[in-house]
Design a protein around this motif. Structure first.
Motif, short mmCIF file in Angstrom:
data_model
loop_
_atom_site.label_atom_id
_atom_site.label_comp_id
_atom_site.label_asym_id
_atom_site.label_seq_id
_atom_site.Cartn_x
_atom_site.Cartn_y
_atom_site.Cartn_z
N GLY A 70 0.81 -1.21 0.00
CA GLY A 70 0.00 0.00 0.00
C GLY A 70 0.84 1.26 0.00
N TYR A 71 1.98 1.20 0.66
CA TYR A 71 2.89 2.34 0.78
C TYR A 71 3.35 2.81 -0.60
CZ TYR A 71 6.81 4.95 2.95
OH TYR A 71 7.69 5.91 3.39
N VAL A 72 3.81 1.88 -1.42
CA VAL A 72 4.30 2.26 -2.74
C VAL A 72 3.15 2.54 -3.71
CG1 VAL A 72 6.44 0.97 -2.43
CG2 VAL A 72 4.52 -0.13 -3.59
N ALA A 73 1.98 1.93 -3.46
CA ALA A 73 0.82 2.25 -4.29
C ALA A 73 0.46 3.72 -4.11
CB ALA A 73 -0.36 1.36 -3.91
N VAL A 388 0.31 3.82 11.68
CA VAL A 388 -0.67 4.85 11.34
C VAL A 388 -0.72 5.06 9.83
CG1 VAL A 388 -1.25 7.29 11.59
CG2 VAL A 388 -0.43 6.00 13.56
N THR A 389 0.44 5.03 9.18
CA THR A 389 0.49 5.24 7.73
C THR A 389 -0.24 4.13 6.99
OG1 THR A 389 2.60 6.42 7.89
CG2 THR A 389 2.01 5.52 5.73
N SER A 390 -0.10 2.90 7.45
CA SER A 390 -0.78 1.79 6.82
C SER A 390 -2.29 1.96 6.90
CB SER A 390 -0.35 0.47 7.48
OG SER A 390 -0.61 -0.63 6.64
N ALA A 391 -2.76 2.45 8.05
CA ALA A 391 -4.20 2.73 8.19
C ALA A 391 -4.61 3.88 7.28
CB ALA A 391 -4.52 3.06 9.65
N ALA A 392 -3.71 4.86 7.12
CA ALA A 392 -4.00 6.01 6.26
C ALA A 392 -4.12 5.59 4.80
CB ALA A 392 -2.90 7.06 6.40
N VAL A 393 -3.36 4.59 4.39
CA VAL A 393 -3.43 4.09 3.02
C VAL A 393 -4.83 3.52 2.75
CG1 VAL A 393 -2.58 2.33 1.43
CG2 VAL A 393 -0.96 3.63 2.81
N VAL A 394 -5.33 2.74 3.69
CA VAL A 394 -6.68 2.16 3.54
C VAL A 394 -7.71 3.27 3.40
CG1 VAL A 394 -8.45 0.72 4.61
CG2 VAL A 394 -6.04 0.11 4.86
N SER A 395 -7.61 4.29 4.27
CA SER A 395 -8.56 5.39 4.24
C SER A 395 -8.46 6.19 2.95
CB SER A 395 -8.31 6.32 5.44
OG SER A 395 -9.15 7.45 5.41
N PRO A 413 -2.69 -3.48 2.86
CA PRO A 413 -2.50 -2.48 3.91
C PRO A 413 -3.28 -2.77 5.19
CG PRO A 413 -3.70 -1.55 2.05
CD PRO A 413 -3.18 -2.87 1.62
N LEU A 414 -4.46 -3.43 5.06
CA LEU A 414 -5.23 -3.76 6.25
C LEU A 414 -4.52 -4.85 7.06
CD1 LEU A 414 -7.79 -3.18 7.82
CD2 LEU A 414 -8.97 -4.92 6.45
#
Length: 497
Positions: A70-73, A388-395, A413-414
């Motif tokens: 998710g980070y690189v997406a 927190v960033t991983s959760a932000a990716v989902v949002s 990411p979830l």
């Protein structure tokens, strides 16, 4: 007096100077492979008493690979040196983003400054044992500080070349040491006990995972250098996956090789007895003195490479915040000659030298009180940011139209958010063990509390900006586009919440 427009020559980072190899060198150098192998892995065995350290490195690598999906997406849609700060802003809103920025500044400064303690102490000991020179840790640390301060102001690609030479050399030595240890197993045959999957469910694996994750801090920095890459959409994803894979395999291999050389049932006792000298003591009977000495020197340069890499990370976070005027605008200017974030680099150097002088004046232990305590605390902050960033990716992907597919936008990411949250909880529960203090010591909560405090300050500052400087607030998270945000339509600048 007419309104002055920002000078675009000095408010952008130098573009197109870094390719995939250079970015990989920067982020793996920050992870400091030889430092993790010689120091982190042995400390993991010694402190936790868990023989499954090799498995913990592989598990953490898998979790971070999941995080990277998710980070690189997100990196393909948002190119900004602010990294965590920017992604949290776009995913969870501006107050959360500024809070993340403050946590990032504290965490990466802690990682960078804490490393001076390790570098100074190890170099002073090496000079004493090798040449009989009687010097102090802080003098060695100040020499490293001066070099980092100068290199931090030079062209980023030149720094990449310096790190490349160091990194290739230390990885080569680590692989040679691994081959020697595997070629001389304690029991006469190579044992795979410490790689058994059953260790994942063994008692104490939580502490082992916490120890392991600190060895990967720095890999996420690929996004920090995105504005300076030749092709961000291609460079950042590839560099991130390469960094996770290389470090994970190297750490797992080396930790396992040490257990083969000592015997799986004796690795914990050996680590407690020899400490960071373990790997050198294991290969010394089978290699020439000069090779082992080169390994010790590269252990020192590994620490230096990490110092330089984290220095660049802090400088670019300050630049991103200054460019968007969340912090003083002077921070958002770069050197005309080198394209480096000059003011941010100087400030990081000033903060570092003040802390070093304070520790030297207090006569504190450079290894325990500076290197160990401060870097472990820095690792905690980065772990919290990744969660927190991983959760932000989902949002973020839930609120926009995209073509990433459910795996990259939701599922991966979830899963990463859940796994990182679990590791973060274990970290907080066992932070006293990581610090080596009594379970009731206030230090186990004071260090983590520092992040809660700066996060609260960041969120509060964002709300103040919303009320007092709405133009600045609306530009938070826009990165290179922030300089022209006030000239654009509100429907365009109002991207983060």
């Amino acid at each position: 007096m007419p309104h002055s427009r920002p000078d675009t020559v000095t408010t952008v980072l130098a573009r197109g100077r870094l390719g995939i190899p250079s970015v990989v060198f920067f982020v793996i150098a920050a992870a400091a492979p030889l430092t993790v192998i010689a120091g982190g892995a042995t400390t993991g065995y010694a402190v936790t008493g868990v023989t499954g350290i090799p498995v913990s490195y592989l598990v953490v690598a898998a979790v971070l690979a999941m995080f990277a999906v998710g980070y690189v997406a997100m990196s393909r849609r948002i190119v900004n040196a602010g990294a965590f700060y920017t992604y949290v802003t776009h995913g969870l809103g501006r107050p959360a983003g500024v809070a993340a920025a403050m946590v990032a500044l504290l965490a990466y400064n802690a990682m960078q400054i804490g490393l001076y303690g390790g570098f100074g102490a190890v170099l002073a000991q090496f000079l004493q044992s090798r040449y009989g020179w009687d010097t102090t840790w802080w003098l060695c640390a100040l020499v490293a500080w001066a070099i980092v301060a100068v290199l931090g102001l030079l062209r980023i690609d030149l720094n990449g070349k310096v790190l490349a030479v160091m990194l290739v050399a230390e990885c080569a030595v680590a692989l040679v040491f691994d081959a020697v240890m595997l070629g001389h197993p304690a029991s006469g045959t190579v044992a795979f006990d410490t790689l058994a999957p059953s260790h994942i469910f063994a008692a104490g694996i939580g502490a082992a995972l916490v120890t392991a994750i600190t060895g990967f801090v720095g890999f996420e920095g690929t996004v920090v250098f995105s504005e300076e890459t030749k092709d961000p959409r291609r460079t950042v994803p590839r560099a991130t996956y390469i960094a996770v894979a290389l470090t994970g395999l190297l750490y797992g291999l080396s930790a396992w090789a040490m257990s083969v050389a000592t015997g799986p049932d004796k690795i914990v006792d050996a680590a407690r007895a020899d400490g960071t000298d373990l790997i050198f003591n294991l290969v010394s009977p089978h290699l020439g003195t000069s090779v082992v000495t080169i390994g010790r020197i590269l252990f020192i340069t590994s620490l230096f490479a990490a110092l330089l890499s984290f220095h660049h990370t802090v400088a670019r976070y300050l630049f991103a915040l200054g460019r968007e005027r969340v912090l003083p605008a002077a921070l958002g200017r770069t050197s005309r000659r080198t394209g480096a974030p000059k003011i941010g680099s100087i400030i990081q150097s000033v903060v570092a030298v003040v802390v070093l002088i304070g520790y030297a004046a207090a006569n504190a232990d450079p290894i325990v009180h500076l290197f160990f305590w401060v870097t472990v605390t820095g690792g905690l902050g980065v772990l919290a940011l990744m969660t927190v960033t991983s959760a932000a990716v989902v949002s973020f992907f839930a609120r926009i139209r995209h073509g990433e597919g459910p795996w990259r936008a939701v599922v991966a990411p979830l899963i990463a958010t859940i796994a990182l949250t679990a590791i973060l909880v274990v970290t907080l529960q066992e932070f006293d063990t990581l610090l080596g203090v009594h379970p009731h010591s206030p230090l186990r909560w004071l260090f983590p509390a520092a992040y809660a405090i700066v996060a609260l300050i960041g969120a509060t500052w964002a709300l103040i900006l919303r009320a007092a400087k709405p133009d600045v607030y609306s530009a938070i998270g826009l990165g290179p586009e922030s300089a022209t945000a006030s000239l654009r339509s509100p429907t365009i600048v109002r991207q983060p919440a």
